[in-house]
Design a protein around this motif. Structure first.
Motif, PDB file in Angstrom:
ATOM      1  N   LYS A 187       0.851  -1.200   0.000  1.00 59.19           N
ATOM      2  CA  LYS A 187       0.000   0.000   0.000  1.00 59.19           C
ATOM      3  C   LYS A 187       0.880   1.241   0.000  1.00 59.19           C
ATOM      4  O   LYS A 187       1.818   1.336   0.802  1.00 59.19           O
ATOM      5  CB  LYS A 187      -0.930  -0.001   1.205  1.00 59.19           C
ATOM      6  CG  LYS A 187      -1.891   1.184   1.235  1.00 59.19           C
ATOM      7  CD  LYS A 187      -3.154   0.853   1.998  1.00 59.19           C
ATOM      8  CE  LYS A 187      -3.064   1.118   3.468  1.00 59.19           C
ATOM      9  NZ  LYS A 187      -4.262   0.666   4.192  1.00 59.19           N
TER      10      LYS A 187
ATOM     11  N   GLU B 108      -3.688   4.421  -1.186  1.00 62.39           N
ATOM     12  CA  GLU B 108      -4.276   5.110  -0.026  1.00 62.39           C
ATOM     13  C   GLU B 108      -4.297   6.610  -0.321  1.00 62.39           C
ATOM     14  O   GLU B 108      -3.322   7.160  -0.868  1.00 62.39           O
ATOM     15  CB  GLU B 108      -3.423   4.793   1.201  1.00 62.39           C
ATOM     16  CG  GLU B 108      -3.547   5.717   2.380  1.00 62.39           C
ATOM     17  CD  GLU B 108      -4.817   5.523   3.152  1.00 62.39           C
ATOM     18  OE1 GLU B 108      -5.800   6.200   2.777  1.00 62.39           O
ATOM     19  OE2 GLU B 108      -4.825   4.736   4.114  1.00 62.39           O
TER      20      GLU B 108
ATOM     21  N   GLU C  89      -8.363   3.644  -1.575  1.00 57.31           N
ATOM     22  CA  GLU C  89      -8.783   3.732  -0.164  1.00 57.31           C
ATOM     23  C   GLU C  89      -8.952   5.173   0.301  1.00 57.31           C
ATOM     24  O   GLU C  89      -8.033   5.985   0.198  1.00 57.31           O
ATOM     25  CB  GLU C  89      -7.728   3.024   0.687  1.00 57.31           C
ATOM     26  CG  GLU C  89      -7.972   3.103   2.178  1.00 57.31           C
ATOM     27  CD  GLU C  89      -6.901   2.335   2.961  1.00 57.31           C
ATOM     28  OE1 GLU C  89      -6.288   1.414   2.385  1.00 57.31           O
ATOM     29  OE2 GLU C  89      -6.676   2.674   4.132  1.00 57.31           O
ATOM     30  N   ASP C  90     -10.122   5.450   0.843  1.00 55.66           N
ATOM     31  CA  ASP C  90     -10.377   6.713   1.543  1.00 55.66           C
ATOM     32  C   ASP C  90      -9.953   7.943   0.732  1.00 55.66           C
ATOM     33  O   ASP C  90      -9.192   8.793   1.217  1.00 55.66           O
ATOM     34  CB  ASP C  90      -9.663   6.720   2.903  1.00 55.66           C
ATOM     35  CG  ASP C  90     -10.433   5.941   3.960  1.00 55.66           C
ATOM     36  OD1 ASP C  90     -11.569   5.522   3.681  1.00 55.66           O
ATOM     37  OD2 ASP C  90      -9.898   5.750   5.063  1.00 55.66           O
TER      38      ASP C  90
ATOM     39  N   GLU D  14     -11.278   2.878   7.779  1.00 56.35           N
ATOM     40  CA  GLU D  14     -10.805   2.859   9.168  1.00 56.35           C
ATOM     41  C   GLU D  14     -11.414   3.977  10.010  1.00 56.35           C
ATOM     42  O   GLU D  14     -11.373   3.947  11.230  1.00 56.35           O
ATOM     43  CB  GLU D  14      -9.291   2.990   9.162  1.00 56.35           C
ATOM     44  CG  GLU D  14      -8.823   4.382   8.757  1.00 56.35           C
ATOM     45  CD  GLU D  14      -7.503   4.412   8.021  1.00 56.35           C
ATOM     46  OE1 GLU D  14      -7.325   3.575   7.109  1.00 56.35           O
ATOM     47  OE2 GLU D  14      -6.658   5.253   8.349  1.00 56.35           O
TER      48      GLU D  14
ATOM     49  N   HIS E  72      -7.823  -2.759   9.277  1.00 56.10           N
ATOM     50  CA  HIS E  72      -6.826  -1.693   9.219  1.00 56.10           C
ATOM     51  C   HIS E  72      -5.738  -1.887  10.279  1.00 56.10           C
ATOM     52  O   HIS E  72      -6.007  -2.348  11.388  1.00 56.10           O
ATOM     53  CB  HIS E  72      -7.506  -0.346   9.467  1.00 56.10           C
ATOM     54  CG  HIS E  72      -6.548   0.803   9.530  1.00 56.10           C
ATOM     55  ND1 HIS E  72      -6.248   1.466  10.707  1.00 56.10           N
ATOM     56  CD2 HIS E  72      -5.807   1.386   8.568  1.00 56.10           C
ATOM     57  CE1 HIS E  72      -5.380   2.429  10.457  1.00 56.10           C
ATOM     58  NE2 HIS E  72      -5.081   2.398   9.160  1.00 56.10           N
TER      59      HIS E  72
HETATM   60 MG   LIG Z   1      -6.248   4.090   5.424  1.00 58.37          MG
END
Ligand SMILES: [Mg+2]
Length: 408
Positions: A184, A228, A254-255, A280, A330
């Motif tokens: 990641k 991420e 992600e996010d 998360e 997470h």
């Molecule tokens: Mg994250």
């Protein structure tokens, strides 16, 4: 069995971490952990949770969870309150496992797999962990000196954050050589600051994509890549980055935005072909319910030491399973969290992959806890000791920068 004492433990060298130990009249001790705002969480534990728990049977975990949640939900539960509950829940599961002579996953229905695949989050110890220099801790007081070149505390000091930007192909090759086939990275974060996440230019987009391209050129599809974004972007920028990543078949996205309101994540799911991972940042099954009902995620990422502990993690996993969605718990925090995630992943059929950080588990974990996690061939092998299977080291507790607060 009765709870007799609750301790919170902080270390100046780890300023975002908080551990909790729940003592009983049987001499069994449960260990829990959380991350961020440790002073506020400690206050919640000693001021709110201790009066509810002292003298009570630690094995009634569900009752204690519901009582604490009802009390704190009276004034709004998310934040330090849920972090406190998460840490305590894990400590109570640790006691229950020890009392029953079973690893926690044995009490959650047993194992559904022998091991779980891990990915490496390409963090380094300092920048992510906010430790040491900011806390004013002299190097001599630390077991792990991130400033030391090459090694730290007898361990190799992995600088994966820097490597992910400066030599991503080499980093991917190094991870593959350890058997780790997923990583990641956050190559777009550095471009969010100028506009406050309101705009990403074509030039910045290409600079972020270049990191992904270098990994593909170095190792092809043998390395899977999760991107991420740390909720730094608005919706059109998130869509723009996601579209640019579509040809690279990434593991997930992600996010990109804050997860509230969920409807905007649902729109992102509709606008792109990249798998969306959420989040998360969400507390409790109630927040994840909205994500699931609005079809706002492909991969569900609860944080066990924030969202409500092992009890809540198991429920969120089952809810995701009912939507044919996997969980990927997470991490990037502390060692107890990784063990809690391991018990969850051992027992949940829809666990897909586990987050781990080699800069941490081959670094500072070994000074704080025993044992550290067991990662071989890109997989985490589950602990088999009763309870969590991890303890704080007595030598760590005796350090001058470690402070214990106790309520009896
Ligand atoms: Mg994250």
């Amino acid at each position: 069995m009765k709870i007799t004492r609750i301790e919170t433990i902080r270390a100046s060298a780890h300023p975002r971490l908080l551990w909790v130990q729940v003592h009983t009249d049987t001499r069994l001790v449960g260990l829990g952990e959380t991350y961020y705002v440790p002073g506020a969480v400690a206050a919640v534990i000693h001021d709110v949770a201790a009066p509810l728990l002292l003298g009570e049977d630690p094995l009634d975990i569900e009752r204690h969870w519901a009582t604490f949640f009802a009390v704190t939900n009276y004034y709004g539960y998310a934040g330090a309150e849920m972090r406190a509950l998460s840490a305590l829940d894990i400590a109570l599961w640790d006691i229950k496992g020890q009392a029953c002579g079973q690893p926690i996953y044995g009490l959650l229905g047993g194992r559904v797999r022998e091991r779980i695949r891990v990915y490496n989050t390409c963090a380094s110890y300092g920048p992510v962990h906010g430790w040491a220099a900011a806390a004013g801790i002299p190097a001599s007081a630390r077991g792990h000196d991130a400033a030391a070149a090459g090694t730290a505390g007898g361990h190799r000091d992995y600088r994966d954050y820097e490597a992910s930007h400066e030599r991503p192909g080499e980093l991917a090759r190094d991870l593959l050589a350890m058997g780790i086939s997923a990583m990641k990275i956050w190559p777009f974060d550095r471009f969010a600051r100028a506009s406050g996440g309101q705009y990403i230019s074509p030039e910045e987009l290409n600079a972020g994509l270049a990191v992904v391209q270098q990994i593909r050129e170095a190792v092809g599809d043998r390395m899977e890549i999760a991107i991420e974004l740390h909720a730094k972007w608005n919706l059109p920028s998130a869509i723009r980055i996601a579209h640019a990543l579509e040809p690279y078949h990434i593991l997930w996205f992600e996010d990109a935005m804050t997860p509230d309101p969920v409807d905007d994540l649902a729109r992102l799911v509709q606008e792109t072909r990249v798998p969306i991972c959420v989040s998360e940042r969400l507390f409790t099954r109630y927040a994840f319910r909205q994500v699931l009902e609005r079809r706002a995620a492909h991969i569900v990422m609860p944080d066990i030491i924030w969202t409500g502990g092992i009890s809540e993690g198991k429920k969120i996993a089952a809810m995701a399973e009912a939507y044919h969605l996997p969980i990927a718990p997470h991490d990037c925090t502390g060692p107890v969290n990784v063990f809690a995630c391991a018990h969850l992943c051992a027992s949940c059929p829809n666990a897909m992959i586990m987050e781990t950080v080699r800069a941490f588990y081959l670094g500072y974990y070994e000074e704080v806890v025993t044992p550290s996690i067991d990662v071989r061939d890109g997989h985490l092998h589950f602990p088999d000791a009763p309870g969590l299977g991890i303890r704080l080291r007595p030598a760590f507790l005796a350090r001058p920068d470690v402070h214990v607060q106790s309520t009896t």
